[in-house]
Design an enzyme around this catalytic site. Structure first.
Site, PDB file in Angstrom:
ATOM      1  N   CYS A 109      64.365  56.584  52.890  1.00  0.00           N
ATOM      2  CA  CYS A 109      63.363  55.436  52.677  1.00  0.00           C
ATOM      3  C   CYS A 109      64.637  54.136  54.531  1.00  0.00           C
ATOM      4  O   CYS A 109      65.602  54.163  53.716  1.00  0.00           O
ATOM      5  CB  CYS A 109      62.816  54.770  52.248  1.00  0.00           C
ATOM      6  SG  CYS A 109      61.620  53.523  52.554  1.00  0.00           S
ATOM      7  N   HIS A 152      54.732  59.427  51.423  1.00  0.00           N
ATOM      8  CA  HIS A 152      55.243  58.821  51.764  1.00  0.00           C
ATOM      9  C   HIS A 152      54.963  57.347  52.678  1.00  0.00           C
ATOM     10  O   HIS A 152      54.711  56.187  52.020  1.00  0.00           O
ATOM     11  CB  HIS A 152      56.706  58.225  52.293  1.00  0.00           C
ATOM     12  CG  HIS A 152      57.788  57.809  52.190  1.00  0.00           C
ATOM     13  ND1 HIS A 152      58.895  58.121  51.592  1.00  0.00           N
ATOM     14  CD2 HIS A 152      57.523  56.689  53.606  1.00  0.00           C
ATOM     15  CE1 HIS A 152      59.990  56.682  51.870  1.00  0.00           C
ATOM     16  NE2 HIS A 152      59.047  55.921  52.672  1.00  0.00           N
ATOM     17  N   GLU A 153      54.544  57.844  53.860  1.00  0.00           N
ATOM     18  CA  GLU A 153      53.801  56.180  54.954  1.00  0.00           C
ATOM     19  C   GLU A 153      52.710  55.515  54.067  1.00  0.00           C
ATOM     20  O   GLU A 153      52.352  54.359  54.247  1.00  0.00           O
ATOM     21  CB  GLU A 153      53.840  56.649  56.025  1.00  0.00           C
ATOM     22  CG  GLU A 153      54.842  57.073  57.234  1.00  0.00           C
ATOM     23  CD  GLU A 153      55.732  56.414  56.435  1.00  0.00           C
ATOM     24  OE1 GLU A 153      56.077  54.537  56.465  1.00  0.00           O
ATOM     25  OE2 GLU A 153      57.117  57.297  56.599  1.00  0.00           O
ATOM     26  N   HIS A 156      53.520  53.253  50.999  1.00  0.00           N
ATOM     27  CA  HIS A 156      53.560  52.207  51.795  1.00  0.00           C
ATOM     28  C   HIS A 156      52.728  50.883  51.987  1.00  0.00           C
ATOM     29  O   HIS A 156      52.409  49.667  51.551  1.00  0.00           O
ATOM     30  CB  HIS A 156      54.524  52.239  52.832  1.00  0.00           C
ATOM     31  CG  HIS A 156      55.853  52.302  52.448  1.00  0.00           C
ATOM     32  ND1 HIS A 156      57.160  51.373  52.070  1.00  0.00           N
ATOM     33  CD2 HIS A 156      56.915  53.219  53.319  1.00  0.00           C
ATOM     34  CE1 HIS A 156      58.159  52.223  51.933  1.00  0.00           C
ATOM     35  NE2 HIS A 156      58.307  52.996  53.052  1.00  0.00           N
TER      36      HIS A 156
END
EC number: 3.5.1.88
Length: 185
Positions: A109, A152-153, A156
């Protein structure tokens, strides 16, 4: 375009923002094109594949992803691009379907530079989002790097850090020295 500061997990003030669930982006938004350009520039400067708005201090549901081209080497040593670079601007993305099968892979990251760990993710995901032109789009059954980057995004945007997904924390390691260029490079 402008480089933005990437927030870091190891900074307590930054972590508060990084662990906050983001608000939807309201459209139309005239400032969005400049923000997206800044995000791509920042992500590429940091050698990233994806960047979510909270990583630059903006708690809105916006992310960019850039999957590098796939290049294969021919028997004669020449290289040929077999798949082009793929760039995505994801406004208000959501995972609408995910595989029950898991795929564990090494993940890092930009908010924790140099650190990587083995993260379980769905083997594929289908994601709906709005593009920069205001049109709804769907990416069906994304696998591999794109599937992992999407998950993953979107994490976030939900205030979830990749370190929270790691089941075996002994796999979380600092590779920054191993990846640093040597004097000969």
């Amino acid at each position: 375009m402008a480089l933005r500061r990437i927030l870091r997990i190891d900074n307590p003030d930054d972590k508060k923002i990084l662990t906050t669930r983001c608000h939807p982006v309201r459209l139309p938004n005239p400032a969005l094109k400049q923000l997206v350009a800044d995000m791509f520039e920042t992500m590429h400067a940091a050698s990233g594949v994806g960047l979510a708005a909270p990583q630059i201090g903006i708690t809105q549901r916006l992310a960019v992803i850039s999957i590098p081209p796939v290049v294969e080497e021919r028997p004669d040593g020449s290289k040929v691009e077999v798949a082009p670079e793929q760039n995505f601007v994801l406004i208000n993305p959501e995972i609408i379907k995910a595989s029950d099968q898991e795929d564990v892979g090494l993940e890092g990251c930009l908010s924790l530079p140099g650190w990587y760990g083995e993260v379980p993710r769905a083997a594929w995901v289908t994601v709906e989002y709005t593009d920069l032109n205001g049109r709804r789009q769907r990416i069906r059954r994304a696998t591999g790097l794109l599937g992992r980057a999407l998950q993953h995004e979107i994490d976030h945007l939900d205030g979830i850090l990749f370190t929270e997904r790691i089941r075996d924390l002994s796999t979380l390691k600092d590779y920054s020295e191993e990846m640093a260029p040597t004097a000969a490079e």
